[in-house]
Scaffold this motif. Sequence first.
Motif, short mmCIF file in Angstrom:
data_model
loop_
_atom_site.label_atom_id
_atom_site.label_comp_id
_atom_site.label_asym_id
_atom_site.label_seq_id
_atom_site.Cartn_x
_atom_site.Cartn_y
_atom_site.Cartn_z
N GLY B 74 0.65 -1.16 0.03
CA GLY B 74 -0.05 0.04 -0.10
C GLY B 74 0.84 1.30 0.07
N ARG B 75 2.20 1.16 -0.32
CA ARG B 75 2.87 2.41 -0.13
C ARG B 75 3.80 2.56 -1.29
N ASN B 76 3.79 1.75 -2.21
CA ASN B 76 4.51 1.70 -3.49
C ASN B 76 4.02 2.78 -4.44
N THR B 77 4.90 2.90 -5.59
CA THR B 77 4.39 3.75 -6.60
C THR B 77 3.74 3.00 -7.79
N THR B 78 3.36 1.55 -7.63
CA THR B 78 2.61 1.05 -8.58
C THR B 78 2.94 0.53 -9.92
N ILE B 79 4.45 0.73 -9.85
CA ILE B 79 5.01 0.47 -11.46
C ILE B 79 5.05 -1.11 -11.84
N VAL B 80 4.44 -1.52 -12.86
CA VAL B 80 4.61 -2.68 -13.16
C VAL B 80 5.49 -2.81 -14.65
N ARG B 81 6.46 -3.56 -14.48
CA ARG B 81 7.29 -3.85 -15.86
C ARG B 81 8.25 -5.20 -15.68
N SER B 82 8.94 -5.38 -16.84
CA SER B 82 9.64 -6.71 -16.75
C SER B 82 10.74 -6.56 -17.42
N ASN B 83 11.33 -5.51 -18.04
CA ASN B 83 12.51 -5.44 -18.68
C ASN B 83 13.65 -5.45 -17.99
N TYR B 84 13.86 -6.60 -17.21
CA TYR B 84 14.84 -6.79 -16.37
C TYR B 84 16.15 -7.46 -17.29
N LEU B 85 17.29 -7.16 -16.86
CA LEU B 85 18.61 -7.68 -17.94
C LEU B 85 18.69 -9.13 -17.71
N TRP B 86 18.70 -9.68 -16.56
CA TRP B 86 19.23 -11.31 -16.59
C TRP B 86 18.09 -11.97 -17.14
N GLU B 87 18.28 -13.04 -17.62
CA GLU B 87 17.25 -14.06 -18.05
C GLU B 87 16.60 -14.30 -16.73
N GLU B 88 16.91 -14.88 -15.75
CA GLU B 88 16.51 -15.19 -14.51
C GLU B 88 15.34 -14.10 -13.96
N SER B 89 15.96 -12.82 -14.05
CA SER B 89 14.68 -11.86 -13.61
C SER B 89 13.85 -11.48 -14.61
N ALA B 90 14.14 -11.72 -15.92
CA ALA B 90 13.20 -11.26 -16.96
C ALA B 90 12.09 -12.25 -17.07
N ALA B 91 12.44 -13.55 -16.79
CA ALA B 91 11.50 -14.54 -16.55
C ALA B 91 10.67 -14.57 -15.48
N LEU B 92 11.01 -14.18 -14.58
CA LEU B 92 10.35 -14.04 -13.16
C LEU B 92 9.43 -12.74 -13.47
N TYR B 93 9.94 -11.71 -13.74
CA TYR B 93 8.93 -10.51 -14.05
C TYR B 93 7.89 -10.72 -15.15
N ASN B 94 8.33 -11.34 -16.16
CA ASN B 94 7.61 -11.44 -17.10
C ASN B 94 6.45 -12.43 -16.90
N HIS B 95 6.74 -13.31 -16.12
CA HIS B 95 5.76 -14.44 -15.51
C HIS B 95 4.46 -13.47 -15.01
N ALA B 96 5.08 -12.41 -13.97
CA ALA B 96 4.22 -11.48 -13.43
C ALA B 96 3.18 -11.07 -14.54
N ILE B 97 4.00 -10.34 -15.49
CA ILE B 97 3.18 -9.66 -16.43
C ILE B 97 2.07 -10.27 -16.99
#
Lengths: 1000, 417, 101
Positions: B74-97
């Motif tokens: 309830g305190r964040n700036t509500t940004i959603v994105r998945s353009n992370y560098l490492w494959e591991e991260s991109a996979a995690l955040y893209n799963h979220a997208i």
Amino acid sequence: MSQPFRTEKGGRIDRAAQLTFTFDGEEMQGHTGDTLASALLANGVHLVGRSFKYHRPRGIVSAGSEEPNALVGIYRNGDQTPNMRATQVELYQGLEAISQNRFPSLGFDIGAVNDLLSPLFPAGFYYKTFKWPKSFWDRVYEPVIRSAAGLGKPPKNADTDVYGNLYAHCDVLVAGSGPAGLAAALAAAETGAKVILCDEQAEFGGSLLSEAGASIDGSTPADWIAATVARLSAMDNVTLLPRTTAFGYFAHNFIALAERVTEHEADPDPRLPRERLWQVRAREVVIAAGAIERPMVFPENDRPGIFLADAGRTYLNRYGVKVGHKVLVATACDTAWQAAFDLADQGVEVTAIADMREAPPENLISIARARGIRVEAGCVVTGTLGRKRVRSALLGRLMTSGQVASGGQVDCDAILMSGGWTPTVSLYSQSRGKVVWDAAKGVYVPGTSVQHERSAGAAKGLYGLQATLEDGYAAGEEAARAATGKTAVITRATATGGEAGSGGTLGAIPHDRNASRVKAFVDYQNDVTAKDVQLAVREGMHSIEHIKRYTTTGMATDQGRLSNMNALQIASGALDRPVPDVGLTTFRQPFTPTTFGLFAGVSRGDFFDPVRKTPSHDWAVENGGIFEDVGQWKRTWYFPKDGEDMHAAVARECKTVRDSVGLFDASTLGKIEVVGPDAAEFLERMYTNPWKKLAPGRCRYGLLLNDAGFITDDGVIGRLAEDRFHVTTTTGGAPNVFATMEDYLQTEWPDLDVWITSTSEQYAVAAVQGPKAREVIAPFVDGVDLSADAFSHMSVREATFCGVPCRLFRISFTGELGFEINVPRRHGQMMWETLATEIGKHGGTLYGTEAMHVLRAEKGYIIVGQDTDGTVTPQDAGMTWAIGKKKHDFVGKRGLDRPDLVAENRKQLVGLLTKDPKVQLEEGAQITVSETPATGTPAEGHVTSSYYSPALDRTIALAIVKNGHALEGSTLYVPMPDGSIPVEVTGTVFFDKEGARLNV
Amino acid sequence: MKRYSFLELAKNALSAHKNWGRQWRAPEPKAAYDVVIVGAGGHGLATAYYLAREHGIRNIAVIEKGWLGGGNTGRNTTIVRSNYLWEESAALYNHAISLWQGLSQELNYNVMYSARGVMMLAHTVHDVQVAQRHIHANRLAGVQNEWLTPEQARDYCPPLNISKDIRYPVMGAALQRVGGTARHDAVAWGYARGADALGVDIIQNCAVTGIRRGPDGAVEGVETAKGFIGAKKVGVVAAGHTSTVMEMAGVRMPLESYPLQALVSEPVKPAFPCVVMSNTIHAYISQSDKGELVIGAGTDQFISYSQTGGIHISNHTIDAICELFPHFRRMRMLRNWGGIVDVTPDRSPILSKTPVPGLYVNCGWGTGGFKATPGSGHVFAHTIARDEPHAINAPFTMDRFRTGRLIDEAAAAAVAH
Amino acid sequence: MLLVYCPYCDVERAETEFSCRGEAHIARPADPTQTSDEDWVDYLYMRSNTKGLYAERWRHIHGCGRFFNAVRDTVSDRFLKVYKAGEPKPDLEAIAKEAGK
């Protein structure tokens, strides 16, 4: 003069000074001393805005900074500032104000259809719908919601005003200048303490400015204020700050004040800032923020013409404005009666006083009767009529059963309401204090102090003029004593009149209307009704934070100052839990909305971030250099000659360096002087390389890791003497390397006898590189034999350059014969101009960072941060040669032994040559085994550096590739949007692999 | 669970909205559960929801010290994105997208995921290199991200100042069009309502005071303000308080908790169409549906649980905002607040089993956890249910700090030379 | 903006003069070659991250440049004790008790 609601006399306005202003284009008159709100009311304008959600017509409610409705745009210099509270905007000649959140006009607003549809829009309705079809949210629903929401229009043009910033220290800061604040400031000042007194209003005095009846030491309140302010301003130890809001209370008694300097003037002095931020470290703080009146939550309590009772009194007594000709007073407490009496005394018809209490104080009733005012006890307002201005009110009688019986209708053109008083605990709450519930008064008051502060007067729920003054004196005295240990005999004033009233109510007012049909507003601006709060509770929102977020009550621009307590009571009723069990939302800074420009202050343009320039900067500007930002540094990127683009300029610079000679400004490199008997031992521990056997006069490339084992920095280190090293670092890494060295030295190895000093700014450094480098510098350098034998590659000498002491390095970041000359910075420009002239004579060139990058890439020299990225080990970078094999320990050695750092298949630094020598890879491009990798294929690595190499007349690249060292000679692919580029894996040295050119 | 729809809204309007049911219950805790989740933020609630929905475990409690969704959710700036560098991260955040895209429908709760685009500015040659590397890596990984010239960036976000004369001129931007924002509270509430409907007990105002372990070392349950609650498995999703909770089980964490500030302006009419981030000059900004400019500031330099921060931190951010968007200089800050963000050494999260059997931890999201909420809950539920990580979160172990197999997003943006 | 006391300069100064360098009393193992991976990761990354009294390192970076240690309550941000580098870690519980009085 056509100000039909202006009184004949009285008030603090200057009736002789007539001002013209416009509201929505209509010209009106007011006076110096008016606010926009009082001037509008004097002109009979009540409808000033539209509400957020239902676009209901709204008027002025208050006379202070808590105003939720009367938000207007102020035009000035062709642009507008939105959401200004008309109650705080001081009138000036020519002021232009416009109403907001309406289309096409304030009187006829299409958005008002929302009000008719309001049954569909209860709290949180948007969570329940707009989900179908899926693609419609951001394309259809959201844009519609967004354009309907918002209040004013944002400014269109870049703000040209300036904002000031001041730091201040004081013994006692007094926030608020009502009776308690003035008394506190005076008491503290009389002890000799350094005092700052601030108040958000244009004049000091707070509630006393609206007080007509009382007297202090036999004077009128106005005279007492004037005398007190005069005394304070005559004292050297007092700083008086009107128009200054204490908006933020931070840790360790750090308080931020916003001073509005020129906003109120018709022709501001352009030399003055529009606003000024005061950042004050106060030893002690007195919070004298007063209290504000609560609205009563009865049906249709939001019509224009419905005011807080005390606001009605303020408009009358302070501004000489009658809020109506026929005024109904609805109250639950005593203080509103005084408003009724003051109005009656000024000839305003008070149609009735409806007090919801069964038995209001007898003395008030008799005073009312004496003035011929109808008094209705046990009586509430149950509704109002009038679209754009209230025209009548429905009354209801409270029955002992708790029911309400109809009490008829009264005509009125204004209603003054008072639900009682709420102490302003915002600053206390910001100081991280916990408010406590005062059940007797039905209010939250400040609890224990967490920081060095105390509240005084109404801010802690204490009312009555005499009591408030006494509390103010005591608070000021106590604060001064706590801050300075000093006391003094305080001159105390005595007041008569201004007695404390009793009474008050919280929450929704009972009524006899159809509850599902009527709207009784809790939060005006956000259009939150009592029903919304009840709905939230019904839906399981039991925390006050959930209720706030679900209904948006308390989230408007007044931050809930008018609404919180009523919302809390309604929630408490719905939850069947006492108010203190429901909790209270946290007050956050800023106390009132605060201009971004104020925070940004002077940090704009070049002052946004300091610019670091090298001694050659101005010369480079004059000679057409193009710059790039590297951290805070401006570095010359390349020096184009007539008509050259970047590619041509860089190619020429590179070729000239290799063919003859080039001059490069290397001043930005970090420099650290490491001195002491243990200097070599210290470097031995910090860097991977061995240092103890390095002879004075010699240099070595040093590689720095973190204790995790990854490369963090590099640079050449020269040994000037047994106990003295000249360490260089990367440009961006300099502060971190220095901090890391200090860290290890001071906290891990305090036994080492070493001193380190950052000397990055002490030296200007010119790199002269190329076959003719020796010829270029020779005429200017004395005290060193420059011959290849006497001064070989990787040597350092102390010498002179044009008679100036210098440290002369024979090192190379180009693969050519090269020298780096370090002179004291003040001689940098002389050195640069001398060498630049000389270079010209030899057909040489100036070169910038881009050519430097190309030249070093041709030689396979890495750039830390570009070819490494914080996950690269020396082995990965092919630099095991830089590790002292016999060393027992150095920073990073243990880290390098960790399982993943010794694993197979690590990514390693290699060279890449495209099969087609003309094709240049993009830096950052990925590398795959397959020519046509499927989406999701893990990359083998990426291109870290890629250039056209003039020396090879082809493109070259460096890359980090999985198992790259073993793949030399094999083909990999760089997949691009338009197909893959085949590349051959090579070594990292493309040019002069033997290094013959270095040793000439 | 009564379905929400426009029709339902209209129907309820006729009965003055008096018949809406609770979105979630306020149950008393049972003696024991199959799974106890500590922390009812977005990640914890999503974990419970997916445990119940996809793994058939219904006997679950989510225990919350305060009110659900009241921490960083309830305190964040509500940004959603998945353009992370490492494959591991991109996979995690893209799963979220991919979960964000259908979340309103899945939960029958409008979480207002708005794919208005996230634009990350480049101000230096180095920034451009880093952005290009991201774009190339993302393309290969199937993550949408594209390069914009300064003019294209200005066209996408008209308020952007692309003057060459500012201190750090915009040299271009990486745009992820599927990035955007979502309504933070609705995410917590939607998951809470969904989980509750599947039988999950959400127990608020109930602090966990201890983690009980059996003789074999395995988790037996949690001590709470409302007494002992047995649990076969415990998942700790306590954000800034993770170190404190894990300490109760005797597990030290590679975490530090910093105050992170955010702020909003007064609401204005639509003025800002997308999300803009600048890592170099430390600013990120979007406009909420209500009309407030939502601005993320930085962290203080010391750890703190105070949920406030120093004024110099927000000053610095507003400096940057005013530099990039000089006409916002006259806008006003309405409210500033702080959260407590738990940061790992490599700035990537931990979604992992722990050395304690039956104890799982989901933490270390630092300043960027909100965007991952659905994906994080989804894979963490899998990890708890199967006692082994999902392929997507397998790299996000605690053990990576021992082995050195870091997923270092910050280092990849390292600045030197 | 905290107010920080430097025990070397004997002055209180604004936080921006100082650099906070994390938890105090985490010594680099004397002989890293004899340190296990587990102990090395403890040294590198594991932090108490205490909610409450916390001993941490500060450096007067824009002053004397020296490191010192401070005990701070991470809930209220109040400093309870400042001491020079090299001095032993104080008894945090005793300090908490003293402060609670």
